[in-house]
Every structure is written in structure tokens, then in C-alpha cells.
Design an enzyme around this catalytic site. Structure first.
Site, PDB file in Angstrom:
ATOM      1  CB  SER A   1     -19.003  19.739 -71.892  1.00 22.48           C
ATOM      2  OG  SER A   1     -18.622  18.740 -71.260  1.00 22.48           O
ATOM      3  CE  LYS A   2     -14.800  19.169 -64.086  1.00 20.91           C
ATOM      4  NZ  LYS A   2     -14.128  19.019 -62.319  1.00 20.91           N
TER       5      LYS A   2
END
Length: 374
Positions: A293-294
Site C-alpha cells: 500500500s502506498k
């Protein structure tokens, strides 16, 4: 309905014959089995591990076959554009030894340029106009508020959301209704008039996942936005054809769009490139696995590895272990050989999520550093 008259009103002016584009973007003079691959990021300024994962696969497939890899910039969404993003993509991938032969800001052959989609707007509009003439596309005057209300209605009725069938409110407007809207100055988009039926399923050969079942597309997707710029779906089909792409390796998040892309290639009359949808990069989070996940995982950004001082070859070696199941064994036997000598194979790419393990990368990095001279 006078489709020729409608096309002239929606997209006035003279466009080249479609055969003109076939002439200026001819088939490539390459060997029979050589592959033409591409990396086609949006210029958002964030280049991540998934980009590198796909880039290495595309680069190996192209160069190992004696083919071409190019860099195309998909900038149809101008709101997301970040200054300097293209240079950031090039620099990040160069750092990890990913080499392009052609493309945006690349010193190479420009036969298939321009490489920025916004600079190719006339090509897209010529094909949209042709679809309108053929009755395969139509103007839609629905506002954002109306589309939002439509989605709410579909959600409440537990229906698939989208613009299709009975919910495609502008699909069957009469000629008089369309021209009244145009005379009133109402903004519009152009939608594909889908001929698909969601009851119909067919088998599609994915280069990585093998045979998968696909449902026909019935969504009347937007192909030209109100600013005269196409959507990604439409632009990519035309660009992959005229840049003569033979193989598209992309993330499995694009599987849901596959029916749309198949229909677009069909309605445009183009031979479709082969598609391979690679697995997502996963992370062990307690007892479960989840996609990187960013927001949660700094290691998703390629900048992380430069800031932390990772040896770029070590990162590339680790990516290769995730990309091809037999790479690790080959590398243990051939640690001194150039990575380019490894016989990369699309068939050896994983069908399900690849577990990204920073500890394993650190072990590989330690081994790679130990081989360097002082």
C-alpha cells in the site's frame, strides 16, 4: 438518424482518412518472433515497485527476443499531472538498469511518436468520428449529478453500477433531441455503443494466467471526454495498435477492464496485442497477506531504495526471483554471469500474489555487496 451529419456536428472539420495512420505508423521491421513491449505510466510523480516489477518483465521479454521496449506517457488525465514526473520515471528505472529503446524523452527512433497521449488527440478524434459515422458511438449529455444519482439507484437495486442497457439514458435519444441539446450548448461526452451481452462468456488466453473466462462488455464507456481528450481505455487501444505493440504485460488490476479492451479492439478493427496480467506484490501482515500500500508501506516507493542506499543490482536480482520461479536456482549456479543471460520466460511468471519480503531482499543485498571490490 443521419450519423454523418451528427459526426460533423460533434467533431467538425476534416480529418485524415484512417488509412493515413496505417501508412505513417507501418508494421515494424523486426524479426518474426521479436516482441514489442511498453511501459505506459501516468505522469503522477510516484514511481513504485509495481512499475519496476512490470518494467523488468517487459524489458527482458523485448530485448531477449531481439525486439523493442518503449516508454509511453498516458497523460489523458491532466489533473493528476506532476511537473518533472517523466524525468523521475526515467531516472528511477535507469537506476535499476531498465533500458528503453524508444519513447518519451528517449534518444531513439521516433517513427511511432508522439509518445505523450495528449499530443495524439487528433488521431483519437479521427477514430471517434468514424465510430459515430458507423453508428457505434453516440453523445451523452448526462451531468455528474445525474450519473451519481444513477449509481445510487443501481446500488439500492443491488444492480451492477455503470452506464448500460436500460440505464444508458442517452443511448436512444432521437436526432431531434440530440440537436436540441447541442443547440442549447449542453456539454457532452462520446460513449461507445456497446454490442456486448453480459449473458455471453468466452475463453480468453492470458499469457501468464492461462485460459480465463471473460464476460462480454455491455458498458457504454466514455471514449472521448468533454474536453476532446480520450479516456485511457480508448487511447491505449489506438496507441498499442499504431505503436505496433505485440505483448502487454500489466498488473492484474486491469483484468476487470479486459472485456472493454477486447470490444474496443474489435470495433476499431485492430489486431489485439497479447495480454499477460501479472500477480500483485503482497506483504505478510500478521496472519494475513495484503497488497503493498502506498499509504502504509514506504518500501512501495522506488525512492525508498535510493534513500536507504540499496545496491540497485540487489533490488533487480530480488525482483527477478519474484518474476520467474526458476531464476533463483539459475542464479545460485551462475552468480557471476550477467543477469541478461538468464532465459526469462513469461510462462514462469506467477499466477497469484508474489510475497515481497524485505528481509529476503536484505539477505540478497548482503550477498551482492560481498562480491564487490573495496
Amino acid at each position: 438518424m443521419d450519423c454523418q451529419k451528427l459526426a460533423e456536428r460533434l467533431l467538425p472539420g476534416n480529418y485524415p482518412k484512417l488509412s493515413y495512420y496505417e501508412e505513417i505508423y507501418p508494421p515494424r521491421a523486426i524479426e518474426k518472433n521479436a516482441e514489442v513491449t511498453r511501459l505506459a505510466p501516468s505522469p503522477t510523480g510516484f514511481i513504485h515497485l509495481g512499475n519496476l516489477f512490470v518494467a523488468i518483465a517487459n524489458e527482458r521479454i523485448a530485448h531477449q527476443s531481439g525486439g523493442v521496449m518503449y516508454l509511453r506517457i498516458e497523460d489523458t488525465d491532466d489533473k493528476r499531472r506532476v511537473e518533472g514526473a517523466v524525468e523521475a520515471v526515467k531516472n528511477a528505472l535507469r537506476y535499476f538498469s531498465v533500458r528503453f529503446d524508444e519513447g518519451a524523452e528517449i534518444d531513439g527512433d521516433n517513427t511511432y511518436a508522439p509518445w505523450y497521449q495528449r499530443q495524439r488527440a487528433e488521431i483519437y478524434r479521427a477514430f471517434v468520428k468514424d465510430l459515430i459515422v458507423r453508428g457505434k458511438a453516440y453523445p451523452c449529455f448526462c451531468t455528474e449529478e445525474e450519473l451519481s444519482a444513477l449509481r445510487d439507484e443501481q446500488t439500492n437495486e443491488k444492480k451492477i453500477t455503470g452506464y448500460y442497457g436500460e440505464y444508458a439514458r442517452c443511448r436512444n435519444l432521437t436526432e431531434a433531441e440530440i440537436f436540441r441539446n447541442l443547440d442549447a450548448g449542453k456539454p457532452f461526452v462520446i460513449r461507445l455503443k456497446s454490442a456486448g451481452n453480459p449473458e455471453n462468456k468466452f475463453t480468453f488466453r492470458d499469457e501468464i494466467k492461462g485460459e480465463i473466462t471473460v464476460t462480454e462488455n455491455d458498458q457504454d464507456v466514455v471514449i472521448l471526454k468533454s474536453d476532446g481528450i480520450p479516456t485511457y481505455h480508448f487511447a491505449h487501444a489506438i496507441d498499442d495498435h499504431f505503436m505496433r505493440t505485440t505483448l502487454v504485460i500489466r498488473g492484474e488490476e486491469w483484468l476487470s477492464s479486459l472485456p472493454i479492451h477486447i470490444e474496443l479492439f474489435s470495433v476499431l478493427g485492430f489486431d489485439r496485442p497479447r495480454y499477460g496480467h501479472n500477480c500483485s506484490l503482497m506483504k505478510q501482515d500478521g496472519e494475513t497477506r495484503r497488497k503493498l500500500s502506498k499509504r502504509k508501506d514506504p518500501e512501495l516507493s522506488l525512492e525508498f531504495y535510493r534513500q536507504e542506499g540499496y545496491f540497485p543490482r540487489a533490488v533487480r536480482v530480488y525482483m527477478m526471483t519474484l518474476l520467474n520461479s526458476n531464476f533463483e536456482e539459475w542464479y545460485q549456479k551462475n552468480p557471476e554471469k550477467p543477469l541478461e543471460e538468464f532465459p526469462f520466460s513469461v510462462k514462469k511468471m506467477g499466477k497469484s500474489g508474489a510475497l515481497f519480503d524485505l528481509d529476503k531482499l536484505n539477505d540478497i543485498s548482503k550477498n551482492e555487496l560481498s562480491r564487490l571490490t573495496a
